[in-house]
Design a protein around this motif. Structure first.
Motif, short mmCIF file in Angstrom:
data_model
loop_
_atom_site.label_atom_id
_atom_site.label_comp_id
_atom_site.label_asym_id
_atom_site.label_seq_id
_atom_site.Cartn_x
_atom_site.Cartn_y
_atom_site.Cartn_z
N ARG A 155 51.24 -11.65 2.02
CA ARG A 155 51.16 -11.79 3.65
C ARG A 155 50.30 -13.17 3.88
NH1 ARG A 155 49.45 -5.66 5.45
NH2 ARG A 155 49.19 -6.68 7.51
N ALA A 156 50.40 -13.26 5.12
CA ALA A 156 49.48 -14.71 5.58
C ALA A 156 48.39 -14.89 5.03
CB ALA A 156 49.82 -15.20 6.91
N ASP A 157 47.70 -13.69 5.15
CA ASP A 157 46.04 -13.75 4.70
C ASP A 157 45.82 -13.27 3.51
OD1 ASP A 157 46.71 -10.98 5.38
OD2 ASP A 157 45.36 -10.66 6.74
N GLY A 158 46.81 -12.98 2.61
CA GLY A 158 46.84 -12.84 1.23
C GLY A 158 46.69 -11.14 0.91
N ARG A 159 46.93 -10.46 1.89
CA ARG A 159 46.70 -8.76 1.68
C ARG A 159 48.10 -8.36 1.22
NH1 ARG A 159 45.98 -6.08 6.64
NH2 ARG A 159 46.55 -8.06 7.67
N SER A 160 48.02 -7.22 0.39
CA SER A 160 49.16 -6.48 0.20
C SER A 160 49.77 -5.74 1.41
CB SER A 160 49.14 -5.57 -0.79
OG SER A 160 47.92 -4.63 -0.70
N LEU A 161 51.01 -5.54 1.11
CA LEU A 161 51.69 -4.87 2.46
C LEU A 161 51.05 -3.81 3.11
CD1 LEU A 161 55.58 -5.09 1.73
CD2 LEU A 161 53.93 -6.84 2.24
N ASN A 162 50.31 -2.94 2.32
CA ASN A 162 49.85 -1.71 2.90
C ASN A 162 48.18 -1.83 2.69
OD1 ASN A 162 49.19 -1.62 0.04
ND2 ASN A 162 49.62 0.64 -0.11
N GLN A 163 47.78 -3.04 2.88
CA GLN A 163 46.42 -3.31 2.77
C GLN A 163 45.63 -3.50 4.10
OE1 GLN A 163 44.96 -6.49 0.21
NE2 GLN A 163 42.89 -5.94 0.62
N VAL A 164 44.58 -2.72 4.47
CA VAL A 164 43.74 -2.81 5.82
C VAL A 164 42.62 -3.97 5.44
CG1 VAL A 164 42.10 -1.63 7.45
CG2 VAL A 164 44.33 -0.40 6.25
N ARG A 165 42.68 -4.86 6.60
CA ARG A 165 41.63 -5.75 6.50
C ARG A 165 40.04 -5.08 6.52
NH1 ARG A 165 43.03 -8.50 12.37
NH2 ARG A 165 43.73 -6.68 12.49
N PRO A 166 39.16 -5.81 5.99
CA PRO A 166 37.97 -5.56 5.91
C PRO A 166 37.37 -5.07 7.09
CG PRO A 166 38.06 -7.61 4.70
CD PRO A 166 39.27 -7.30 5.48
#
Length: 716
Positions: free
Chosen positions: A333-344
């Motif tokens: 993803r654009a912010d580097g997260r995995s598809l199922n990851q919630v932001r901090p």
């Protein structure tokens, strides 16, 4: 021409070519005693911009229910919140049907001409609007059908009428076309309200937990399956009935201009820079970098003859393709997260010293400051509904505000629009089941969005749940929300957890899910690509559950650290008296209750039917004094003795003179001490404009003894 259709438990009657014949499409629909006129009108000239210029208005005429508008102006004016929310539902359901390249300014208007209290006007109105659109010269492949699913005594019910719906613990509103779901609105509902409890201290007593009626993922899928079958049935029947009455279309659709030379140049020379800009962590940095690339391109010799708008459009097209390909092919993803990851996530509570409860909830670059305020029954929002005889008292309110600075813009802050009302309503639906039905307070939550990069409505849900706890309200369970996205290309698809603004804009689905650890209390889904299958929906629901539990674990830790600011919270006592004595508390023309409120500095709410008395104040001692005074009026002391003041009053006679100190000065008069702790009221009209002060000695004489109270005049 008239058609009668038995469909999904309803008898629907449609008149076409009867009224509003100059509209592009029109239908007069009847169901029970309800009559709805739906029209579609469009301009002949296309707009130059690349967007769908669609406006939807839903208007309730008060004459439809035999009413005259309340207020000073006796005609319908600006739309109510219910009208706005219903217009949004119709818009969200019909917008995906318009063909690509359609750019004619179009207006869909739904007028409620007659309202049957038993008929679901939201379902009826969307179906009427869908038929009007299908009959017009705007080419859509088939009519949309809307249904509502309820759950009564544990059984799913298709299209319950309004009387049946009052017993439902589920409100699931679904719109679709054929076997494709386009729009979903769902909320869980508490069981019918029980009698209120006597609450001495709501901040310290444990409130009995009750079933919030959340739905687990399998129950939701079961209800959606019932809705999908009904929608397929309805869409097919509508199509079969009205397909021969469609107008011939002479509409020209815009062809997307490719400009292959510009596309090839930017793709070959700036692809890497665009991808790097997309993957910038900060939203503002990403936007600035993309704008810089556009300016750099336009400075080149080759771009001298190029139109700036065409360059920007192609740049955005390449950006969209990169985002989607990166997600589908690289699982990135654009912010580097995995598809199922919630932001901090970070959480702070009660950061506002003089607010009853507050929570600053930050998730990535989305930040909501949610503030809770507790009030009395007098603070409830009164709402007029067309199908209800009397106004409804709304005891739980959620207001969502989206100032322009939250996205770095410098536009004026205006009154809340459709988006703000819709997001606030979604948060309210999500949180409402978590509030104990015996909560004695009117509650208002206000969400100020301070920063936005996706899912601000779900940040409002999370912050709102903690703001309630911060205000000392023992909510039944914590509620969290998360926004899911979908990218769909050919045979590939990817479901995204906690989407950012970029993924919302360039994705194919916006799916918001809110609930507790035990199930879902509210969800909302909008599809941009024309429908979603059950298996993909199931995957999205379970991926959302995983994210919701992750967020709730963080929220629970924050809740344990809340320090309730009890000093500023309103104190409350709730007790019962003989209902026949309520009139004594009120007094003639409200005189007695006004005196009590003024004398003790409290707020009092009375329930005539239950004999319930609710006293609130910032001071506990004032509440106790007011309670004792009220009990003395109603002869409700536990020892059943007569009102002590009534016994004392037997020693007083008309014309007796006393010299006493002023104990309290109110807006309507002064209380002068006579004897044995008994005061006499010196009305302000009898003070001859004297400048009186508390503790000042006056000579007075008794002018009236009535209903256990004494009035006095100044002695000459």
């Amino acid at each position: 021409m008239q058609y009668s259709i038995e469909i999904n438990r309803n008898l629907e009657i449609f008149d076409i070519d009867k009224v509003a014949k100059q509209a592009s499409g029109a239908v007069l629909m009847k169901q029970g005693k309800s009559v709805v006129l739906a029209t579609v009108a469009r301009e002949e000239k296309q707009v130059e911009e690349d967007f769908l210029p669609l406006t939807v208005q839903y208007i309730e005429k008060t004459y439809a229910a035999g009413k005259i508008p309340g207020g000073y102006v006796k005609r319908e004016t600006k739309p109510s919140e219910m009208e706005t929310l219903t217009a949004r539902i119709i818009d969200r359901s019909l917008r995906p049907l318009f063909p690509k390249g359609y750019a004619y300014p179009t207006q869909i208007v739904v007028l409620i001409l007659s309202a049957d209290p038993k008929v679901d006007l939201q379902v009826m109105s969307l179906n009427a609007a869908s038929i009007a659109l299908y009959l017009s010269d705007i080419l859509i492949k088939a009519p949309v059908c809307a249904v509502r699913i309820g759950k009564i005594d544990g059984n799913l019910i298709l299209n319950p009428n309004n009387e049946e719906f009052k017993k439902s613990t589920l409100d699931l509103y679904v719109a679709g076309i054929k076997d494709e779901l386009l729009m979903i609105e769902m909320r869980s509902l508490p069981d019918q309200k029980k009698d209120n409890l006597t609450i001495q201290n709501p901040y310290e007593n444990q409130i009995n937990l009750q079933n919030m009626n959340e739905l687990d993922e399998e129950e939701i899928l079961q209800a959606l399956n019932l809705a999908q079958k009904a929608i397929l049935n309805g869409s097919n029947i509508y199509e079969k009935t009205f397909k021969d009455h469609r107008k011939n279309s002479q509409i020209e659709l815009k062809n997307e201009e490719e400009y292959p030379e510009i596309l090839a140049f930017i793709q070959n020379n700036f692809h890497k820079q665009i991808k790097n800009a997309i993957n910038q962590m900060a939203k503002s940095e990403r936007a600035s970098e993309l704008n810089k690339i556009a300016k750099d391109i336009l400075k080149l010799e080759i771009a001298k003859e190029w139109n700036e708008e065409n360059v920007l459009n192609i740049l955005n097209k390449i950006k969209r393709n990169i985002i989607r390909a990166q997600i589908l092919n690289e699982q990135k993803r654009a912010d580097g997260r995995s598809l199922n990851q919630v932001r901090p996530i970070s959480i702070e509570t009660n950061i506002l010293p003089n607010a009853h409860g507050s929570c600053l909830f930050t998730r990535g670059q989305t930040q909501a400051l949610v503030v809770a305020t507790l009030g009395t029954d007098n603070d409830a929002q009164m709402i007029d509904l067309l199908t209800e005889k009397n106004p409804i008292s709304e005891r739980f309110m959620v207001n969502y505000n989206f100032p322009s600075f939250s996205v770095g813009e410098a536009s004026p802050i205006k009154a809340p629009g459709r988006r703000e009302l819709g997001h606030g309503n979604l948060a309210k639906r999500a949180l409402y089941p978590s509030i104990d039905e015996n909560c004695p307070y009117v509650i208002r939550l206000v969400s100020e969005i301070l920063e936005s990069n996706g899912s601000s409505s779900m940040a409002t849900v999370c912050g709102g749940s903690l703001a309630l706890r911060a205000a000392g309200i023992t909510s039944l369970k914590l509620i969290a929300g998360v926004a899911m996205g979908l990218v769909f290309e050919d045979d590939k698809h990817a479901i995204l957890t906690d989407i950012i603004g970029l993924e919302d804009h360039d994705g194919d689905m916006d799916f918001k899910v809110a609930g507790s650890k035990d199930g879902v209390t509210a969800l909302q889904m909008d599809i941009k690509l024309g429908g979603i299958d059950q298996e993909t929906l199931k995957q999205a629901l379970y991926q959302a559950k995983e994210a919701r539990i992750h967020i709730l674990n963080i929220m629970e830790k924050a809740a344990q650290e809340i320090i309730v600011n009890k000093e500023i919270l309103p104190k409350l006592e709730l007790f019962n008296v003989d209902p026949s004595k309520i009139v004594d508390i009120i007094g003639q023309a409200g005189k007695t209750i006004k005196e009590i409120i003024e004398k003790f500095g409290v707020c009092i709410d009375l329930d005539r039917e239950k004999g319930e008395v609710k006293i609130t104040s910032n001071e506990t001692e004032q509440i106790k004094a007011a309670k004792n005074y009220i009990l003395s009026i109603t002869n409700s002391y536990k020892n059943n003795k007569k009102n002590s003041k009534e016994k004392d009053l037997s020693d007083f006679e008309l014309g007796q003179e006393y010299e006493g100190a002023i104990k309290k000065i109110t807006s309507f008069g002064s209380f002068v001490e006579l004897k044995n702790g008994i005061d006499g009221l010196l009305h302000h009209s009898k003070t001859k404009n004297l400048n009186l002060n508390e503790n000042q000695i006056l000579k007075v004489k008794i002018s009236e003894i009535k209903n256990g109270k004494i009035s006095v005049d100044l002695c000459e």
